[in-house]
Design a protein around this motif. Structure first.
Motif, PDB file in Angstrom:
ATOM      1  N   LEU A   1      -7.720  25.530   3.961  1.00 38.84           N
ATOM      2  CA  LEU A   1      -7.399  24.297   4.680  1.00 38.84           C
ATOM      3  C   LEU A   1      -7.653  24.407   6.176  1.00 38.84           C
ATOM      4  N   PHE A   2      -7.269  25.507   6.784  1.00 37.02           N
ATOM      5  CA  PHE A   2      -7.379  25.632   8.243  1.00 37.02           C
ATOM      6  C   PHE A   2      -8.830  25.488   8.706  1.00 37.02           C
ATOM      7  N   SER A   3      -9.739  26.167   8.003  1.00 41.25           N
ATOM      8  CA  SER A   3     -11.151  26.083   8.394  1.00 41.25           C
ATOM      9  C   SER A   3     -11.838  24.851   7.833  1.00 41.25           C
ATOM     10  N   GLY A   4     -11.446  24.452   6.610  1.00 43.97           N
ATOM     11  CA  GLY A   4     -12.161  23.373   5.939  1.00 43.97           C
ATOM     12  C   GLY A   4     -11.820  21.993   6.465  1.00 43.97           C
ATOM     13  N   ASP A   5     -10.541  21.774   6.787  1.00 40.43           N
ATOM     14  CA  ASP A   5     -10.144  20.452   7.293  1.00 40.43           C
ATOM     15  C   ASP A   5      -9.050  20.668   8.328  1.00 40.43           C
ATOM     16  N   PRO A   6      -9.425  21.097   9.515  1.00 36.68           N
ATOM     17  CA  PRO A   6      -8.413  21.419  10.521  1.00 36.68           C
ATOM     18  C   PRO A   6      -7.565  20.221  10.916  1.00 36.68           C
ATOM     19  N   ASP A   7      -8.119  19.027  10.827  1.00 41.21           N
ATOM     20  CA  ASP A   7      -7.323  17.844  11.180  1.00 41.21           C
ATOM     21  C   ASP A   7      -6.197  17.648  10.168  1.00 41.21           C
ATOM     22  N   LEU A   8      -6.501  17.794   8.890  1.00 43.56           N
ATOM     23  CA  LEU A   8      -5.465  17.660   7.864  1.00 43.56           C
ATOM     24  C   LEU A   8      -4.453  18.780   7.993  1.00 43.56           C
ATOM     25  N   TYR A   9      -4.939  19.968   8.332  1.00 43.09           N
ATOM     26  CA  TYR A   9      -4.034  21.109   8.524  1.00 43.09           C
ATOM     27  C   TYR A   9      -3.019  20.786   9.611  1.00 43.09           C
ATOM     28  N   LEU A  10      -3.514  20.316  10.753  1.00 43.54           N
ATOM     29  CA  LEU A  10      -2.613  20.034  11.876  1.00 43.54           C
ATOM     30  C   LEU A  10      -1.718  18.836  11.579  1.00 43.54           C
TER      31      LEU A  10
ATOM     32  N   LEU B   1      -0.042  24.274   3.428  1.00 43.20           N
ATOM     33  CA  LEU B   1      -0.311  25.211   4.510  1.00 43.20           C
ATOM     34  C   LEU B   1      -0.682  26.584   3.971  1.00 43.20           C
ATOM     35  N   ARG B   2      -0.347  26.856   2.725  1.00 44.45           N
ATOM     36  CA  ARG B   2      -0.687  28.166   2.160  1.00 44.45           C
ATOM     37  C   ARG B   2      -2.111  28.160   1.585  1.00 44.45           C
ATOM     38  N   ASP B   3      -2.772  27.023   1.545  1.00 46.51           N
ATOM     39  CA  ASP B   3      -4.146  26.959   1.046  1.00 46.51           C
ATOM     40  C   ASP B   3      -5.055  27.683   2.046  1.00 46.51           C
ATOM     41  N   PRO B   4      -5.709  28.776   1.630  1.00 47.79           N
ATOM     42  CA  PRO B   4      -6.491  29.565   2.593  1.00 47.79           C
ATOM     43  C   PRO B   4      -7.710  28.820   3.138  1.00 47.79           C
TER      44      PRO B   4
ATOM     45  N   ALA C   1       0.833  -1.200   0.000  1.00 48.28           N
ATOM     46  CA  ALA C   1       0.000   0.000   0.000  1.00 48.28           C
ATOM     47  C   ALA C   1       0.864   1.245   0.000  1.00 48.28           C
ATOM     48  N   LEU C   2       1.958   1.207   0.748  1.00 53.89           N
ATOM     49  CA  LEU C   2       2.863   2.358   0.796  1.00 53.89           C
ATOM     50  C   LEU C   2       3.495   2.605  -0.571  1.00 53.89           C
ATOM     51  N   ARG C   3       3.872   1.516  -1.231  1.00 52.13           N
ATOM     52  CA  ARG C   3       4.479   1.659  -2.579  1.00 52.13           C
ATOM     53  C   ARG C   3       3.468   2.307  -3.525  1.00 52.13           C
ATOM     54  N   GLU C   4       2.256   1.835  -3.471  1.00 55.93           N
ATOM     55  CA  GLU C   4       1.217   2.355  -4.372  1.00 55.93           C
ATOM     56  C   GLU C   4       0.963   3.830  -4.093  1.00 55.93           C
ATOM     57  N   LEU C   5       0.984   4.196  -2.830  1.00 53.00           N
ATOM     58  CA  LEU C   5       0.787   5.611  -2.483  1.00 53.00           C
ATOM     59  C   LEU C   5       1.899   6.461  -3.091  1.00 53.00           C
ATOM     60  N   GLY C   6       3.105   5.941  -3.058  1.00 57.56           N
ATOM     61  CA  GLY C   6       4.236   6.681  -3.620  1.00 57.56           C
ATOM     62  C   GLY C   6       4.052   6.934  -5.109  1.00 57.56           C
ATOM     63  N   THR C   7       3.528   5.922  -5.817  1.00 56.59           N
ATOM     64  CA  THR C   7       3.350   6.103  -7.264  1.00 56.59           C
ATOM     65  C   THR C   7       2.197   7.060  -7.559  1.00 56.59           C
ATOM     66  N   ARG C   8       1.295   7.198  -6.592  1.00 53.99           N
ATOM     67  CA  ARG C   8       0.128   8.042  -6.870  1.00 53.99           C
ATOM     68  C   ARG C   8       0.345   9.503  -6.523  1.00 53.99           C
ATOM     69  N   LEU C   9       1.412   9.762  -5.832  1.00 55.36           N
ATOM     70  CA  LEU C   9       1.578  11.106  -5.269  1.00 55.36           C
ATOM     71  C   LEU C   9       1.456  12.186  -6.334  1.00 55.36           C
ATOM     72  N   ASP C  10       2.021  11.939  -7.505  1.00 53.60           N
ATOM     73  CA  ASP C  10       1.983  12.979  -8.534  1.00 53.60           C
ATOM     74  C   ASP C  10       0.664  13.002  -9.288  1.00 53.60           C
ATOM     75  N   SER C  11      -0.067  11.890  -9.276  1.00 47.21           N
ATOM     76  CA  SER C  11      -1.294  11.847 -10.081  1.00 47.21           C
ATOM     77  C   SER C  11      -2.504  12.386  -9.330  1.00 47.21           C
ATOM     78  N   LEU C  12      -2.376  12.528  -8.007  1.00 48.44           N
ATOM     79  CA  LEU C  12      -3.491  13.063  -7.239  1.00 48.44           C
ATOM     80  C   LEU C  12      -3.437  14.586  -7.254  1.00 48.44           C
ATOM     81  N   SER C  13      -4.484  15.195  -6.711  1.00 45.51           N
ATOM     82  CA  SER C  13      -4.479  16.657  -6.606  1.00 45.51           C
ATOM     83  C   SER C  13      -5.261  17.062  -5.363  1.00 45.51           C
ATOM     84  N   GLY C  14      -5.163  18.315  -5.027  1.00 49.13           N
ATOM     85  CA  GLY C  14      -5.950  18.864  -3.924  1.00 49.13           C
ATOM     86  C   GLY C  14      -5.619  18.234  -2.588  1.00 49.13           C
ATOM     87  N   TRP C  15      -6.611  18.202  -1.726  1.00 44.50           N
ATOM     88  CA  TRP C  15      -6.385  17.695  -0.383  1.00 44.50           C
ATOM     89  C   TRP C  15      -6.085  16.201  -0.314  1.00 44.50           C
TER      90      TRP C  15
END
Lengths: 170, 421
Positions: free
Chosen positions: B319-328, B314-317, B275-289
């Motif tokens: 993120l802090f309000s929309g998904d504070p858990d992901l922000y932290l 962290l510069r996404d204006p 699963a970790l390997r697959e995540l690594g290959t997907r990193l560039d193909s995903l977008s957003g949060w």
């Protein structure tokens, strides 16, 4: 398409309270009003929208909210609180002024302090704790009819006081 | 009918005496706005009619074969939309329709179209999935459901192959078919046969519903797919026969490329290397949060893949309000990668947010925010792992514990100061 330049967070923070109060006033219950508030902001965000000033923005948001409210009660076939929404809107605009009703609420807070302890107790039980008139009467040592009369007189007194306060501060 | 002035006064009195108060919907609005952006990037097309037909049959079947509900409020869900049909009474009632659905177990209720518009209420893995074609796909609706969890296991590979074929036929939109083509009737018949077969299969084996539903529904499938992941992970966690658990894990890893990112995060958090390997290959193909979430996962393991994404996140204006858990989580990931100073910035923002809540009299909300911050502070200081696949649930559980020590605004502020050190 949504307006990426629109500061959605600021828009929501500035207007959410007034919009919720407006929807409650039109007749939504608290939970439905909250949902309609969310829906209003999302609809506005998805359409071209030019913010000119706070007052006109608030009016635009209320228009969208009112349309959503009407669709909602039609879909649910609920009975509206007001038969004439235009008249209700006019009353709201007179009440809210340009500040969403902040001055009005401040006047209410001041006027409540002029009431007797008993009157405030009865108001607190009836509007705060949402007890029935009979239950309020039992707790306050009054008859149900006495509670009804006290509530009516107190509301009248408050309306007069608020009008005077607003006039004095105008 | 009350005069407007009377109504205004009575509502204001209710608010003044604490019976109700304006809600804070900032987070919810921003989350839906962000989800709406992701949905518009999707290129999948679904057959609403197919989904509705399937859900009516599946929903009625699953709904009435579940156990008695455990309690009035169990989950808050985010779901999407399809179609509504009348459902016979038998334990479900709707207090409200759009946005808030409270399911009360054991009540005799009617879900009538006039009351609720056009909604289909289905039970999926013990949670209510609400659908309303009139509202529009991709919307988030928050529900509270008092329904039990259903048990199910992943279908075997050959059954999955059969289902995948049928699902592909069901997913095809009728509008995709060319009515001038000589094969039109045959393709239409194949589509309808696939629907019937799927219904028949799920009537035989209700656990297949859990496999099928996320692959048939559009946006709601994000929630449904998370349930598939949860079922699978629960099996992995609970199965006392290690061999079976390892086999299941291998099977999942073999299909890693077909798994949803959320599922992969869950599996990677439990140490599955595929699963970790697959995540690594997907990193560039995903977008957003979702991409940020994967980058945070690596950062939390002190793996610098996605470091720039974390800084950018962290510069996404929103993120802090929309998904504070992901922000932290992003902040903690950066700190673990040696990028000092982010925790202090995050703490300052949280301090301002808490101050606003306290000023507005929302002590409970302020308390929850500080407890959430405390969870991440502990993770940062103690180098504890963070499971990004179920972050919000874990944080909410942590925040729900031991609120007695933060009773007043002063307690909350004192705790906040401690977390800033």
């Amino acid at each position: 398409m949504p307006q990426p330049e629109l500061d959605l967070e600021r828009l929501v923070r500035e207007h959410q309270a007034e919009l919720w109060r407006y929807l409650r006033y039109l007749g939504s219950d608290a939970a439905r009003a909250e949902d309609l508030v969310q829906e209003t902001f999302l609809r506005v965000w998805r359409r071209p929208f030019e913010e000119r000033n706070r007052r006109s923005t608030a009016a635009y948001l209320r228009t969208v909210a009112r349309n959503l409210f009407v669709s909602d009660i039609r879909r649910r076939r609920s009975r509206p609180v007001f038969q004439d929404l235009d008249e209700a809107d006019a009353a709201w605009n007179a009440h809210a002024g340009g500040d969403g009703g902040e001055r009005w609420r401040a006047a209410l807070t001041t006027c409540l302090e002029t009431l007797t302890d008993r009157a405030r107790q009865v108001l607190g039980l009836f509007y705060g704790a949402r007890r029935s008139r009979a239950a309020v009467g039992r707790e306050a040592g009054m008859t149900e009819h006495g509670v009804k009369t006290l509530l009516r007189r107190t509301r009248s007194k408050l309306r007069t006081c608020i009008e005077r306060k607003l006039h004095e501060s105008a | 009918m009350r005069a407007p002035e009377d109504r205004l006064l009575e509502l204001a009195l209710s608010e003044h005496f604490g019976a109700e108060s304006p809600p804070d919907v900032v987070g919810q609005v921003l989350r839906v706005a962000q989800a709406g952006r992701r949905h518009r990037r999707s290129t999948r097309r679904w057959s609403w009619a197919a989904a509705a037909v399937l859900l009516v049959g599946l929903g009625a079947f699953v709904l009435f074969t579940g156990r008695e509900p455990a309690g009035p409020e169990v989950h808050v869900l985010k779901v999407g939309v399809t179609r509504f049909e009348n459902v016979p009474s038998g334990g479900i009632a709707l207090d409200t329709v759009w946005g808030r659905i409270l399911l009360r177990p054991g009540t005799d209720a009617q879900l009538n179209a006039p009351e609720s518009g056009s909604l289909l209420l289905t039970v999926f893995a013990g949670r209510a999935v609400l659908a309303d074609g009139a509202v529009g796909a991709g919307r988030e609706v928050f529900l509270r459901a008092g329904l039990p969890l259903l048990e199910a296991s992943l279908p075997s590979a050959d059954v999955r192959a059969t289902l995948d074929g049928l699902i592909a036929d069901v997913r095809q939109s009728e509008s995709d078919l060319d009515p001038t083509s000589p094969t039109y009737v045959e393709e239409l018949r194949r589509m309808k046969t696939a629907r019937s077969k799927l219904l028949a299969l799920t009537e035989e084996r209700s656990e297949l519903f859990i496999y099928i539903l996320p692959r048939v529904l559009p946006i709601p499938s994000a929630e449904a797919r998370r349930d598939v992941r949860d079922r699978t992970l629960e099996l992995l966690a609970r199965d006392p026969r290690l061999r079976a658990a390892r086999r299941l894990g291998r099977e999942l890893e073999r299909d890693a490329s077909t798994l949803e990112t959320e599922t992969l995060l869950a599996l990677a958090s439990r140490g599955l290397p595929g699963a970790l390997r697959e995540l690594g290959t997907r990193l560039d193909s995903l977008s957003g949060w979702p991409r940020l979430r994967v980058a945070a996962h690596f950062g939390l393991r002190e793996d610098a893949r996605g470091l720039e994404l974390l800084r950018e996140g962290l510069r996404d204006p929103l993120l802090f309000s929309g998904d504070p858990d992901l922000y932290l989580a992003t902040v903690v990931a950066l700190e673990r990668l040696g990028q000092a100073g982010h925790w202090r910035d995050a703490w300052a923002r949280m301090r301002d947010a808490v101050a606003r809540q306290l000023d507005a009299g929302r002590t409970d909300t302020a308390r929850q925010e500080v407890l959430r911050l405390g969870y991440f502070h502990t993770a940062l200081r103690a180098q504890q792992p963070l499971d990004l696949s179920r972050l919000s649930e874990v944080v909410a559980r942590y925040a729900a514990k031991d609120t007695r020590v933060l009773q007043t605004g002063s307690d909350i502020q004192a705790e906040l100061e401690r977390l800033g050190q």
